[in-house]
Motif scaffolding. Structure first.
Motif, PDB file in Angstrom:
ATOM      1  N   LEU A  29       0.260  -1.583  -0.175  1.00  0.00           N
ATOM      2  CA  LEU A  29       0.047  -0.144  -0.524  1.00  0.00           C
ATOM      3  C   LEU A  29       0.755   1.085   0.061  1.00  0.00           C
ATOM      4  N   SER A  30       2.392   1.077   0.497  1.00  0.00           N
ATOM      5  CA  SER A  30       2.932   2.443   0.655  1.00  0.00           C
ATOM      6  C   SER A  30       2.975   2.509  -0.726  1.00  0.00           C
ATOM      7  N   LYS A  31       3.952   1.672  -2.006  1.00  0.00           N
ATOM      8  CA  LYS A  31       4.140   1.955  -3.132  1.00  0.00           C
ATOM      9  C   LYS A  31       3.105   2.722  -3.791  1.00  0.00           C
ATOM     10  N   LEU A  32       1.851   1.845  -3.729  1.00  0.00           N
ATOM     11  CA  LEU A  32       0.600   2.242  -3.928  1.00  0.00           C
ATOM     12  C   LEU A  32       0.306   3.915  -3.332  1.00  0.00           C
ATOM     13  N   GLN A  61      14.364   0.071   3.420  1.00  0.00           N
ATOM     14  CA  GLN A  61      13.903  -1.556   2.766  1.00  0.00           C
ATOM     15  C   GLN A  61      13.029  -1.729   2.515  1.00  0.00           C
ATOM     16  N   THR A  62      11.668  -1.710   2.952  1.00  0.00           N
ATOM     17  CA  THR A  62      11.089  -2.368   2.706  1.00  0.00           C
ATOM     18  C   THR A  62       9.875  -1.384   1.875  1.00  0.00           C
ATOM     19  N   ILE A  63      10.090  -0.212   2.069  1.00  0.00           N
ATOM     20  CA  ILE A  63       9.842   0.472   0.994  1.00  0.00           C
ATOM     21  C   ILE A  63       9.784   0.416  -0.609  1.00  0.00           C
ATOM     22  N   THR A  64      10.940   1.387  -0.837  1.00  0.00           N
ATOM     23  CA  THR A  64      11.522   1.899  -1.501  1.00  0.00           C
ATOM     24  C   THR A  64      12.787   0.281  -2.287  1.00  0.00           C
ATOM     25  N   GLY A  65      13.670  -0.246  -0.959  1.00  0.00           N
ATOM     26  CA  GLY A  65      14.500  -1.566  -1.441  1.00  0.00           C
ATOM     27  C   GLY A  65      15.417  -1.190  -2.931  1.00  0.00           C
ATOM     28  N   GLU A  66      15.252  -2.526  -3.445  1.00  0.00           N
ATOM     29  CA  GLU A  66      16.538  -2.188  -4.677  1.00  0.00           C
ATOM     30  C   GLU A  66      16.205  -0.812  -5.716  1.00  0.00           C
ATOM     31  N   TRP A  67      14.860  -0.433  -5.655  1.00  0.00           N
ATOM     32  CA  TRP A  67      14.510   0.801  -6.449  1.00  0.00           C
ATOM     33  C   TRP A  67      14.348   2.407  -5.270  1.00  0.00           C
ATOM     34  N   LEU A  97       3.782   9.567   0.938  1.00  0.00           N
ATOM     35  CA  LEU A  97       3.246   8.059   1.383  1.00  0.00           C
ATOM     36  C   LEU A  97       1.971   8.617   2.214  1.00  0.00           C
ATOM     37  N   ASP A  98       1.481   9.959   2.779  1.00  0.00           N
ATOM     38  CA  ASP A  98       0.852   9.696   3.855  1.00  0.00           C
ATOM     39  C   ASP A  98      -0.419  10.244   3.090  1.00  0.00           C
ATOM     40  N   ARG A  99      -0.212  11.365   1.965  1.00  0.00           N
ATOM     41  CA  ARG A  99      -0.793  12.056   0.824  1.00  0.00           C
ATOM     42  C   ARG A  99      -1.466  11.113   0.303  1.00  0.00           C
ATOM     43  N   GLY A 100      -0.761  10.080  -0.672  1.00  0.00           N
ATOM     44  CA  GLY A 100      -1.679   8.995  -1.616  1.00  0.00           C
ATOM     45  C   GLY A 100      -2.251   8.323  -0.701  1.00  0.00           C
ATOM     46  N   ALA A 101      -1.963   7.617   0.775  1.00  0.00           N
ATOM     47  CA  ALA A 101      -2.813   6.972   1.070  1.00  0.00           C
ATOM     48  C   ALA A 101      -4.388   7.799   1.698  1.00  0.00           C
ATOM     49  N   ARG A 102      -4.037   8.598   1.727  1.00  0.00           N
ATOM     50  CA  ARG A 102      -5.209   9.256   1.134  1.00  0.00           C
ATOM     51  C   ARG A 102      -6.335   9.143  -0.482  1.00  0.00           C
ATOM     52  N   MET A 103      -5.329   9.295  -0.985  1.00  0.00           N
ATOM     53  CA  MET A 103      -6.135   9.290  -2.441  1.00  0.00           C
ATOM     54  C   MET A 103      -6.172   7.684  -2.927  1.00  0.00           C
ATOM     55  N   ILE A 104      -5.390   6.791  -1.885  1.00  0.00           N
ATOM     56  CA  ILE A 104      -5.817   5.448  -2.772  1.00  0.00           C
ATOM     57  C   ILE A 104      -7.170   4.911  -1.587  1.00  0.00           C
ATOM     58  N   TYR A 105      -7.083   5.234  -0.446  1.00  0.00           N
ATOM     59  CA  TYR A 105      -8.308   4.889   0.308  1.00  0.00           C
ATOM     60  C   TYR A 105      -9.736   5.923  -0.510  1.00  0.00           C
ATOM     61  N   SER A 106      -9.562   6.362  -1.011  1.00  0.00           N
ATOM     62  CA  SER A 106     -10.574   7.465  -1.848  1.00  0.00           C
ATOM     63  C   SER A 106     -11.602   6.192  -2.651  1.00  0.00           C
ATOM     64  N   GLU A 107     -10.462   5.777  -3.782  1.00  0.00           N
ATOM     65  CA  GLU A 107     -10.392   5.264  -4.426  1.00  0.00           C
ATOM     66  C   GLU A 107     -10.909   3.497  -4.007  1.00  0.00           C
ATOM     67  N   PHE A 108     -10.538   3.263  -2.795  1.00  0.00           N
ATOM     68  CA  PHE A 108     -10.598   1.997  -2.358  1.00  0.00           C
ATOM     69  C   PHE A 108     -12.751   2.001  -1.689  1.00  0.00           C
ATOM     70  N   LYS A 109     -12.569   3.182  -1.306  1.00  0.00           N
ATOM     71  CA  LYS A 109     -13.869   3.313  -1.057  1.00  0.00           C
ATOM     72  C   LYS A 109     -15.368   3.195  -1.667  1.00  0.00           C
ATOM     73  N   TYR A 110     -14.762   3.484  -3.134  1.00  0.00           N
ATOM     74  CA  TYR A 110     -16.120   3.497  -4.401  1.00  0.00           C
ATOM     75  C   TYR A 110     -15.686   2.937  -4.716  1.00  0.00           C
ATOM     76  N   ASN A 111     -14.552   1.745  -4.964  1.00  0.00           N
ATOM     77  CA  ASN A 111     -14.423   1.070  -6.344  1.00  0.00           C
ATOM     78  C   ASN A 111     -15.022  -0.013  -5.336  1.00  0.00           C
ATOM     79  N   ASN A 112     -15.564  -1.358  -6.709  1.00  0.00           N
ATOM     80  CA  ASN A 112     -15.431  -2.365  -5.994  1.00  0.00           C
ATOM     81  C   ASN A 112     -13.406  -2.984  -6.205  1.00  0.00           C
TER      82      ASN A 112
END
Length: 125
Positions: A29-32, A61-67, A97-112
């Motif tokens: 979810l962090s990457k998204l 390392q967990t968030i960005t890793g080798e990238w 990350l914090d701003r994007g979390a709100r963005m993907i949550y919006s998509e999560f709530k309103y899309n199957n």
């Protein structure tokens, strides 16, 4: 060099709800979230930098890793400036990350199928 950040408490709550429904781990979810924030093209606001740090502790390392260099380059291009390593990770990546979390949550709530919806929108992944 800092190797861990703590998300905002609200980010943790959003991730917990999404994880319960999707089984996507917080590092996924962090990457998204970071991707959605960068893809939005909307500049970060001062309020984006003033979030709390009472949420999840995430390892660099967990968030960005080798990238990590790619993520740093994308954030620097977005900001239009060179960033010190600490500013990049502690300040800018956390803000995205914090701003994007709100963005993907919006998509999560309103899309199957929120992942599919994010990929098919203009500002999708």
């Amino acid at each position: 060099m800092v190797f861990k950040i703590k998300t905002a408490k609200r980010t943790m709550e959003l991730f917990e709800e999404m994880t319960a429904s999707t089984n996507y781990a917080p590092f996924i979810l962090s990457k998204l979230a970071i991707s959605m924030s960068l893809k939005s093209g909307t500049p970060l606001k001062e309020a984006d930098f003033k979030t709390d740090s009472y949420g999840l502790e995430l390892n660099r390392q967990t968030i960005t890793g080798e990238w990590d260099d790619l993520y740093k380059g994308l954030v620097e291009m977005f900001e239009g400036q060179h960033l010190s390593d600490d500013d990049y990770f502690q300040k800018y990546l956390k803000a995205h990350l914090d701003r994007g979390a709100r963005m993907i949550y919006s998509e999560f709530k309103y899309n199957n199928d929120f992942l599919l919806a994010m990929m098919n929108t203009k500002v999708g992944l």
